[in-house]
Design an enzyme around this catalytic site. Structure first.
Site, short mmCIF file in Angstrom:
data_model
loop_
_atom_site.label_atom_id
_atom_site.label_comp_id
_atom_site.label_asym_id
_atom_site.label_seq_id
_atom_site.Cartn_x
_atom_site.Cartn_y
_atom_site.Cartn_z
N GLU A 35 0.84 -1.21 0.00
CA GLU A 35 0.00 0.00 0.00
C GLU A 35 0.88 1.26 0.00
O GLU A 35 0.61 2.22 -0.73
CB GLU A 35 -0.92 -0.04 1.22
CG GLU A 35 -1.69 1.25 1.46
CD GLU A 35 -1.54 1.73 2.89
OE1 GLU A 35 -1.15 2.90 3.07
OE2 GLU A 35 -1.81 0.94 3.82
N HIS A 36 1.93 1.25 0.80
CA HIS A 36 2.86 2.39 0.81
C HIS A 36 3.52 2.58 -0.54
O HIS A 36 3.66 3.71 -1.04
CB HIS A 36 3.94 2.18 1.88
CG HIS A 36 3.54 2.63 3.25
ND1 HIS A 36 4.17 3.64 3.92
CD2 HIS A 36 2.56 2.18 4.08
CE1 HIS A 36 3.61 3.82 5.11
NE2 HIS A 36 2.64 2.93 5.24
#
Length: 422
Positions: free
Chosen positions: A54-55
């Site tokens: 996600e990052h």
């Protein structure tokens, strides 16, 4: 207008769904991708990969640098963010209505075209490790990770969302990129929007923008098995943080709303039993509340409190006694009041585009349909005093999960806790 009439859902041939909730009174839209992918879908040796992925979605694509991504969305006054949960990951934006096409293009780009460059991956690993360290330094946050782990020991449902530092530190690029390819399937994702948005226009945008989503069979997910147990972490803190809980109900369980009303009644507000007895009457805590957390196929009911080293010895028996006597000392007025609070919260949340967008996305992922607000209200209204008695007794049958963090010398023994609750 019937609230259900504001919602439309389209399913494409590959299973990808587009859902909208039109709000005529606003000039903005909340929009995002929700994927049925989270921590419980990770292999143990890669715990933290969902969160790291996600990052990395914001760290550059084939078309945009990391700077381009944030500059483009903020140039139109928009907002872009993401989060990872145990069962879902979301990438979402809030924009003016005219900028919905830009938001769709950026979200589609970061999901399908991220490059995962080694230099960016190294930097973001360091950022996530700092995030893990910050969580460890926040006792009223990290205690819930420990609580989940003791409730579901040695299981994917019990692993921390942020991951374990020793694993995240060494996650290689091919694992991060491969996780997206293996888990982000078209039929496990929904593009959802709420606000001033045209459904047909959004469907056309989605068909063009999301043209590279993988398809195929869904990977198997480990079934959870609630166990319960006791974890005591002695730390040099000003307060003792306590999380006490039990086996709960899943999101699609017939008692989902019963559990919600029960939790609201027991510790959900300033008129709740816990607040009145533990804080107002005895002054033992500043913060205390109960919670009912539900997942696809399991759930937890519990109580969190933060108290002083000397006060914890008195507080814990009071919580146990309040729980144990609830089924036999309950009145209709309490149930009606708790139900009214839940209904008000449900209706008030509908005034915000972001809340309506997230609610609709979750409903589509879990139930494959939108649930009209009147259906929710009716189910809350249908909860009876006898239902609350029954589900409280059901909770108390399961072995308790107890996690304490801080100066724990006065915490009551686990066996004494079990006896007090029986």
């Amino acid at each position: 207008m019937d609230p259900a009439s504001t919602v439309r859902i389209t399913t494409l041939p590959n299973g990808f769904r587009i859902a909208t909730d039109r709000m005529e009174s606003v000039e903005t839209a909340a929009i995002g991708i929700w994927a049925a992918v989270g921590t419980r879908h990770e292999p143990a040796e890669h715990n933290g990969v969902a969160h790291l992925l996600e990052h990395m979605a914001f760290k550059g694509t084939k078309r945009r640098s990391a700077r381009d991504i944030v500059v483009e969305i903020e140039a139109v006054g928009g907002y872009l963010n993401a989060y990872t949960g145990r069962e879902q990951t979301a990438y979402y934006a809030r924009v003016l209505a005219k900028d919905v096409p830009l938001a769709v293009d950026i979200i589609a780009d970061i999901i399908q075209n991220s490059t995962y460059e080694e230099a960016e991956l190294a930097r973001e690993r360091a950022v996530v490790l700092q995030e893990i360290g910050q969580a460890e330094d926040t006792p009223d946050d990290i205690i819930f990770d420990h609580f989940q782990e003791i409730a579901y020991p040695d299981q994917s449902m019990g692993r921390p969302v942020l991951g374990r530092a020793e694993i995240v530190r060494d996650l290689p690029r091919d694992v991060v990129a491969g996780y997206l390819e293996s888990r982000y399937r078209a039929d496990q994702m929904v593009l959802c929007a709420a606000g001033k948005v045209d459904h047909d226009v959004l469907v056309d945008l989605a068909i063009k923008a999301f043209d590279r989503l993988p398809t195929g069979a869904r990977p198997l997910v480990e079934a959870p098995s609630y166990r319960g147990g006791d974890l005591r972490l002695n730390r040099d803190l000003e307060q003792v943080h306590v999380a006490l809980g039990f086996d709960g109900v899943a999101q699609d369980h017939p008692d989902y709303y019963t559990a919600s009303v029960m939790s609201q009644l027991f510790g959900g507000g300033m008129s709740s039993r816990l607040f009145l007895e533990v804080r107002e009457k005895r002054g033992l805590v500043y913060s205390i509340n109960s919670f009912s957390t539900s997942f696809d196929d399991c759930g937890l009911f519990g109580v969190y409190a933060g108290t002083g080293e000397e006060e914890v010895g008195e507080m814990m028996p009071v919580i146990c006694d309040e729980l144990a006597r609830l089924p036999d000392d309950l009145n209709d007025e309490e149930v009606v009041r708790a139900a009214a609070q839940l209904k008000a919260g449900t209706l008030m949340s509908r005034e915000k585009t972001s809340a309506r967008c997230e609610q609709l996305a979750n409903q589509v992922l879990v139930f494959d349909r939108a649930i009209p607000v009147q259906e929710i209200v009716s189910k809350i209204d249908a909860v009876t005093t006898d239902d609350i008695r029954r589900i409280t007794r059901q909770f108390l049958v399961s072995p308790p999960t107890l996690v304490t963090l801080g100066p724990i010398g006065q915490v009551m023994p686990y066996d004494d806790l079990r006896k007090r609750l029986s």
